[in-house]
Design a protein around this motif. Structure first.
Motif, PDB file in Angstrom:
ATOM      1  N   VAL A  96       3.918  -9.713   1.721  1.00 13.41           N
ATOM      2  CA  VAL A  96       3.905  -8.699   2.778  1.00 13.41           C
ATOM      3  C   VAL A  96       4.183  -7.319   2.197  1.00 13.41           C
ATOM      4  O   VAL A  96       3.515  -6.342   2.556  1.00 13.41           O
ATOM      5  CB  VAL A  96       4.929  -9.048   3.888  1.00 13.41           C
ATOM      6  N   VAL A  97       5.118  -7.225   1.285  1.00 11.25           N
ATOM      7  CA  VAL A  97       5.433  -5.943   0.683  1.00 11.25           C
ATOM      8  C   VAL A  97       4.266  -5.430  -0.156  1.00 11.25           C
ATOM      9  O   VAL A  97       3.924  -4.247  -0.100  1.00 11.25           O
ATOM     10  CB  VAL A  97       6.728  -6.042  -0.160  1.00 11.25           C
ATOM     11  N   ARG A  99       1.132  -6.140   0.283  1.00 11.32           N
ATOM     12  CA  ARG A  99       0.040  -5.841   1.187  1.00 11.32           C
ATOM     13  C   ARG A  99       0.205  -4.459   1.817  1.00 11.32           C
ATOM     14  O   ARG A  99      -0.749  -3.735   2.043  1.00 11.32           O
ATOM     15  CB  ARG A  99      -0.021  -6.905   2.282  1.00 11.32           C
ATOM     16  N   LYS A 100       1.457  -4.088   2.103  1.00 11.38           N
ATOM     17  CA  LYS A 100       1.727  -2.795   2.726  1.00 11.38           C
ATOM     18  C   LYS A 100       1.553  -1.661   1.711  1.00 11.38           C
ATOM     19  O   LYS A 100       1.312  -0.537   2.086  1.00 11.38           O
ATOM     20  CB  LYS A 100       3.136  -2.761   3.291  1.00 11.38           C
ATOM     21  N   THR A 102       3.547  -0.294  -1.778  1.00  9.96           N
ATOM     22  CA  THR A 102       4.746   0.507  -1.960  1.00  9.96           C
ATOM     23  C   THR A 102       4.538   1.603  -2.949  1.00  9.96           C
ATOM     24  O   THR A 102       3.688   1.623  -3.754  1.00  9.96           O
ATOM     25  CB  THR A 102       5.915  -0.369  -2.439  1.00  9.96           C
TER      26      THR A 102
END
Length: 102
Positions: A96-97, A99-100, A102
């Motif tokens: 999830v991280v 995919r977002k 950073t």
């Protein structure tokens, strides 16, 4: 449909947590199965639900008087189930991280 499945899994886990306070062995078996399901749900990216499932089922296993803590093979089994569940949630968090972005 996914939300219904996740809601039902949380309700089953809460029920098993309540039943695991008494030495009700099938509730512990279902809690172990739900920990395996937690790894899958966490890996798929449903982090809030997987963290709730992880918390409730971990509490159910720890509180249960039906677990034989003197048996080393039972402790090894519990260890591997917990490692699998926490790894699934950790890998899902990583997905999830990433995919977002950073």
């Amino acid at each position: 449909m996914t939300k219904l499945f996740l809601t039902i899994s949380v309700l089953i886990s809460v029920g098993c947590m309540v039943l695991a306070a008494a030495p009700f062995t099938p509730a512990i078996g279902v809690s172990f199965f739900m920990l395996l399901l937690t790894a899958f749900v966490g890996y798929k990216g449903y982090l809030q639900t997987s963290l709730i499932l992880l918390c409730v089922n971990t509490f159910a296993v720890i509180v249960s008087p039906g677990i034989d803590t003197l048996n080393s093979s039972a402790l090894v089994f519990i260890f591997f189930i917990f490692v699998f569940a926490f790894a699934g949630v950790s890998l899902g968090l990583r997905k999830v991280v990433s995919r977002k972005g950073t």
